[in-house]
Design a protein around this motif. Structure first.
Motif, PDB file in Angstrom:
ATOM      1  N   VAL A 236     109.379  -4.751  -6.780  1.00  0.00           N
ATOM      2  CA  VAL A 236     108.579  -5.381  -5.907  1.00  0.00           C
ATOM      3  C   VAL A 236     107.524  -5.349  -6.988  1.00  0.00           C
ATOM      4  CG1 VAL A 236     108.565  -3.650  -4.014  1.00  0.00           C
ATOM      5  CG2 VAL A 236     107.919  -2.848  -6.161  1.00  0.00           C
ATOM      6  N   ALA A 237     106.088  -6.211  -6.890  1.00  0.00           N
ATOM      7  CA  ALA A 237     105.336  -6.086  -7.721  1.00  0.00           C
ATOM      8  C   ALA A 237     104.025  -5.713  -7.120  1.00  0.00           C
ATOM      9  CB  ALA A 237     104.774  -8.138  -7.699  1.00  0.00           C
ATOM     10  N   VAL A 238     103.555  -4.666  -7.703  1.00  0.00           N
ATOM     11  CA  VAL A 238     102.300  -4.118  -7.124  1.00  0.00           C
ATOM     12  C   VAL A 238     101.220  -4.816  -8.445  1.00  0.00           C
ATOM     13  CG1 VAL A 238     101.150  -2.115  -7.223  1.00  0.00           C
ATOM     14  CG2 VAL A 238     103.532  -2.088  -6.995  1.00  0.00           C
ATOM     15  N   ILE A 239      99.798  -4.399  -7.571  1.00  0.00           N
ATOM     16  CA  ILE A 239      98.766  -5.153  -8.412  1.00  0.00           C
ATOM     17  C   ILE A 239      97.128  -3.984  -7.842  1.00  0.00           C
ATOM     18  CG2 ILE A 239      96.925  -6.439  -8.562  1.00  0.00           C
ATOM     19  CD1 ILE A 239      98.757  -9.014  -8.111  1.00  0.00           C
ATOM     20  N   GLU A 240      96.731  -3.719  -9.144  1.00  0.00           N
ATOM     21  CA  GLU A 240      95.887  -2.577  -8.243  1.00  0.00           C
ATOM     22  C   GLU A 240      96.993  -1.195  -6.903  1.00  0.00           C
ATOM     23  OE1 GLU A 240      92.836  -3.780  -7.085  1.00  0.00           O
ATOM     24  OE2 GLU A 240      92.493  -4.471  -9.886  1.00  0.00           O
ATOM     25  N   ASP A 241      98.000  -0.786  -7.258  1.00  0.00           N
ATOM     26  CA  ASP A 241      98.646  -0.222  -5.973  1.00  0.00           C
ATOM     27  C   ASP A 241      98.375  -0.784  -4.926  1.00  0.00           C
ATOM     28  OD1 ASP A 241      98.951   2.068  -8.039  1.00  0.00           O
ATOM     29  OD2 ASP A 241      96.811   2.993  -7.709  1.00  0.00           O
TER      30      ASP A 241
ATOM     31  N   MET B 139      93.404  -9.209 -13.032  1.00  0.00           N
ATOM     32  CA  MET B 139      94.480  -8.465 -12.895  1.00  0.00           C
ATOM     33  C   MET B 139      95.636  -7.947 -12.862  1.00  0.00           C
ATOM     34  SD  MET B 139      94.188  -8.173  -8.620  1.00  0.00           S
ATOM     35  CE  MET B 139      92.768  -9.746  -8.065  1.00  0.00           C
ATOM     36  N   ALA B 140      96.683  -7.131 -13.727  1.00  0.00           N
ATOM     37  CA  ALA B 140      98.449  -7.802 -14.352  1.00  0.00           C
ATOM     38  C   ALA B 140      98.990  -6.696 -12.854  1.00  0.00           C
ATOM     39  CB  ALA B 140      97.329  -6.017 -15.511  1.00  0.00           C
ATOM     40  N   VAL B 141      99.490  -7.501 -12.795  1.00  0.00           N
ATOM     41  CA  VAL B 141     101.348  -7.904 -12.500  1.00  0.00           C
ATOM     42  C   VAL B 141     102.265  -6.187 -13.087  1.00  0.00           C
ATOM     43  CG1 VAL B 141     102.907  -8.920 -11.302  1.00  0.00           C
ATOM     44  CG2 VAL B 141     101.138 -10.137 -12.063  1.00  0.00           C
TER      45      VAL B 141
END
Length: 153
Positions: A46-51, A1-3
């Motif tokens: 913020v850090a987001v993974i897949e919304d 998963m991309a951050v």
């Protein structure tokens, strides 16, 4: 998963509040009210993974040449996936973009910050921090956090 890291927006406040309160309840982060988060939203990333918002941090100016990383946290279940590192990289890039050469933090996670290029330093070298925040802290005379510093110039 991309951050993916980005600047926080007003729509992030409830999740920021939840993350920070989780750490505050453990006594390892200062609590922030929703009103404070709203007033300081421009300092947060913020850090987001897949919304899904999975981490946060802020960069607070303490002086002409010094900023502090604050409220750095990752949502339970997402720790150990490089999210904290991504947030620190983003915050360091922000400091560099703002031409601020020194980035400090007070932390219980010394090894994490050392892995990110920070060095342990005496807290006393940051009178900006002491007079701005520490004088209001209940741990003022028995602070158990460690100061770390990184130059980004």
């Amino acid at each position: 998963m991309a951050v993916a890291c980005r600047k926080a927006t007003g729509q992030d406040i409830d999740t920021l509040y939840e993350i920070i309160q989780g750490y505050a309840a453990q006594g390892i982060m200062l609590p922030r009210s929703r009103d404070t988060l709203e007033a300081q939203i421009d300092t947060f990333v913020v850090a987001v993974i897949e919304d899904r918002l999975v981490g946060c941090g802020s960069l607070t100016r303490l002086g002409q040449d010094l900023v502090e990383i604050r409220s750095l946290g990752v949502t339970p279940g997402y720790k150990g996936q490089g999210i904290g590192n991504a947030l620190v990289d983003f915050l360091l890039a922000e400091a560099k973009k703002q031409d601020i050469p020194k980035v400090m933090a007070l932390t219980y996670e010394v090894k994490f910050f050392e892995r990110n290029g920070f060095t342990v330093v005496p807290k006393e070298i940051f009178p900006e921090k002491v007079w701005r925040d520490c004088i209001h802290c209940k741990k003022q005379n028995c602070c158990d956090e460690t100061a770390v510093l990184k130059r980004v110039d």
